[in-house]
Each structure stands twice: as C-alpha cells, then as structure tokens.
Design an enzyme around this catalytic site. Structure first.
Site, PDB file in Angstrom:
ATOM      1  CD1 TRP A  85      -1.627  -2.057   1.900  1.00 34.99           C
ATOM      2  CD2 TRP A  85      -3.182  -0.875  -0.374  1.00 34.99           C
ATOM      3  NE1 TRP A  85      -3.143  -2.742   1.352  1.00 34.99           N
ATOM      4  CE2 TRP A  85      -3.872  -2.147  -0.070  1.00 34.99           C
ATOM      5  CE3 TRP A  85      -3.254   0.126  -1.011  1.00 34.99           C
ATOM      6  CZ2 TRP A  85      -4.888  -3.081  -0.924  1.00 34.99           C
ATOM      7  CZ3 TRP A  85      -4.532  -0.414  -1.478  1.00 34.99           C
ATOM      8  CH2 TRP A  85      -4.864  -1.443  -2.128  1.00 34.99           C
ATOM      9  CG  ASP A 109      -3.453   4.675   3.989  1.00 34.26           C
ATOM     10  OD1 ASP A 109      -4.097   3.711   4.769  1.00 34.26           O
ATOM     11  OD2 ASP A 109      -2.749   3.719   3.086  1.00 34.26           O
ATOM     12  CE  LYS A 158      -8.113  -2.201   4.691  1.00 32.46           C
ATOM     13  NZ  LYS A 158      -7.833  -4.111   4.073  1.00 32.46           N
TER      14      LYS A 158
END
Length: 360
Positions: A101, A171, A195
């Site tokens: 990511w 992030d 999540k």
C-alpha cells in the site's frame, strides 16, 4: 454454526452495532423513515456527523486545532488527494515503503510531482519497518508519508518518528483506533473505514487545520481538503449511512474502554495465533519479523501451496472465512480487527494446532 470473520475488508463489525442499525433501519429516532432516506442537510444527520467527528477527536486525544472529514473513494483516493493538495512545485513528497500500500501511495504521487523514497524495506520482502535513523529525507520535503500497518505483508509500526519540522502523514486504514498513539505528532491521518471503524464507502481524514490551510488553492473544489473543511464534509452528498455506522462503532469503542482497552484486547487475540505459529517448529512460517508483527493482519505460510489451499478449505468448513492471503502474495492471512471477538481467535488457534498435528 457461528461464522468467524477474518476478512481483510470489508471486515467484521461489532454485533451490537449491527443490531442497533437493524433496529433503527426502518424508523430512525421516531421519524418514520430510515436514515438511508434522510437528507444530509437534516438536523438528524448533522447530529450524526458532529457526533462522529467529536468521538473521533476524543478517542485520539485531539483538540480544536484538528478537523475530522468524512470523504469517499477509500484510501486510494487519498493517495492522489494528498499529493494534489500538498505537493507544491518547489517541494518533494517523501515516502517510507513497508509494503504494497505504501508502494501504491508513492506511485500515485509520482503522477503529480517530485517524490523521494526516504526509506524502504523492500529488499527483505517487506518483513519489517525501518529504524528512525534509516530515514533519509529529501531537501524541501512537502511531507513524510508512511503506512502504519500493511495489510498484505502484515507489518506494523510500533512507534512513529518525531519530526517537528516535517509534516507527518499516515495511511492508517487497517489499524486506526486499535491502540493508543500520539496523534498530535501527525499533520494528517487518513483511513478507509472498512477494516476497523465501519463499512466500506467512507474514509476518515483527521488533519491539523493549519496544515490544511497550506494546501494548494488552484484545485477543483471536489478534490480540495479546504473545500471539505469549509463545508464540514457536506460539500457534496456524503455517504450518510456509512458515517452513521462509523458513529455507532466509535461509541462501541468508547464502551469497550477506549484505545487502551482495545489495544489489550487486540494484543491478546493476536498472541493466541502467533503463539501457535512460533510453536509449530516451522510448519507455520510467519512473514513479518517478530519486532514488526501486526496484531491486525497475521500473515504466514505453510509447507506448500497445496496445504495452504487445504487449510483454507477446511477452516471454511468450520466457519472460518476470509483466511486466504492477498492474491498478490498468496499464503494465509488472518485479519483480527477491533470487532473480531476473542473467541474467533481461540477457534482459529485450536484449528491451526490440529491441522499441524495431522499434516506436520
């Protein structure tokens, strides 16, 4: 048979939250209609929006110098928005790479302006995070971006660098509100909700208002953090129901005892599974180095791809879903987010022990 939901996202939600949402679905607070049908300009939704913002800042220990924005497009949209807003022509965006990511965030920034890799652990297959001393910043850094928890590789930063002169951005999609940390160290944090804090469809952005003020002013309004702040996330129609669910999840976290209690709960869940991995004499091979192991995404391999497929199939037959590793790397991944009950981790640990006994 109970279902043990180890999906990496969209992921498990607290049962109490789902039950409350179910009870309020057809008639929200006596209005005779669902909040799904209400205007985002209604007093009912404005109360939800304000409540979610306030709960977020309270859980993170942040004051009025920070704002909470609810946006759409997931973390992937934030990869671009961050650089669009803060990567000025004379500056360079700095990135720390600890997994897939982080790579995606960097690639998006490259489309917009100058970038620099301040540190990477890619040479070892992203099994760890770098030391603070390994960070090498460029001249005139626009910001330093890191990914607090990599869902694919299963590595997490246990602490964060303290760089007062450089805006720190993260992030935190896969570990937001899972543990206490000094949020005031960050100029901006973003997190897809699906999540740890809600359903897919909404992304939380927590930012220092003085940092937002430094953003470029020549952007289309819809891509501007300043627009979203000025309009309290209501510039366009927000994902009303998703924000409503986030507010319920934040209230659930408060009821658990806040981030300290959540951290204890998450550590205990992860320990059950990592203990089995460590005691398996190599049958289960964890991907992350011990010091960088994530309590959110536990990634490991078995002796062969065939055994991994059998592991996933047999686990699913016993009600354990979502255990296949990300398609880009394979293996096994157990996502043990906030809302996953400890009993699910106990069930998985017991299954792992029996599977290793039969096939080891």
């Amino acid at each position: 048979m109970p279902v043990h939901n180890f999906n990496a996202g969209p992921a498990v939600l607290p049962r109490a939250v789902l039950e409350q949402a179910q009870a309020e679905l057809l008639d929200y607070k006596g209005r005779g209609m669902s909040i799904l049908e209400m205007s985002h300009r209604s007093k009912e939704y404005e109360a939800v929006n304000q409540s979610a913002q306030a709960r977020f800042k309270a859980l993170l220990g942040l004051g009025d110098d920070y704002c909470v924005l609810f946006m759409q497009g997931g973390a992937s949209a934030q990869f671009a928005m961050l650089a669009l807003n803060f990567l000025h022509p004379e500056t360079t965006a700095n990135y720390v790479l600890t997994g897939s990511w982080g790579e995606k965030a960097l690639e998006e920034a490259k489309r917009i302006g100058a970038t620099h890799v301040a540190a990477t652990t890619g040479a070892d297959g992203y099994r760890t995070v770098p030391t603070f001393s390994a960070l090498k910043l460029s001249e005139r850094p626009a910001y330093l971006h890191l990914t607090s928890n990599e869902t694919i590789q299963g590595v997490q930063w246990l602490g964060f660098p303290d760089l007062p002169e450089v805006p720190l951005v993260a992030d935190m999609s896969s570990d937001i509100l899972s543990r206490p940390f000094d949020a005031s160290r960050f100029s901006l944090i973003y997190a897809g909700a699906q999540k740890n804090i809600g359903p897919s469809g909404v992304t939380a952005v927590i930012a220092r208002e003085s940092f937002v003020a430094q953003a470029r002013k020549d952007l289309p309004a819809i891509f501007s953090y300043q627009t979203m702040l000025k309009n309290n996330s209501l510039y366009n129609t927000p994902p009303v129901y998703a924000v409503y669910l986030v507010d319920l999840v934040l209230a659930w976290i408060e009821g658990i005892g806040g981030l300290a209690a959540m951290s204890e709960r998450n550590a205990a869940k992860a320990t059950e599974i990592y203990t089995v991995i460590d005691a398996s004499q190599g049958f289960y091979r964890g991907h992350a180095e011990t010091a960088s192991r994530s309590p959110m995404n536990i990634t490991f391999r078995l002796p062969s791809p065939e055994l991994e497929k059998q592991f996933v199939a047999e686990a699913q037959a016993q009600g354990m879903v979502g255990l296949a590793g990300h398609r880009s790397v394979g293996g096994i991944r157990a996502s043990t987010y906030n809302a996953l009950e400890p009993a699910s981790c106990t069930a998985l640990a017991q299954f792992m022990q029996e599977f290793a006994r039969k096939h080891g």
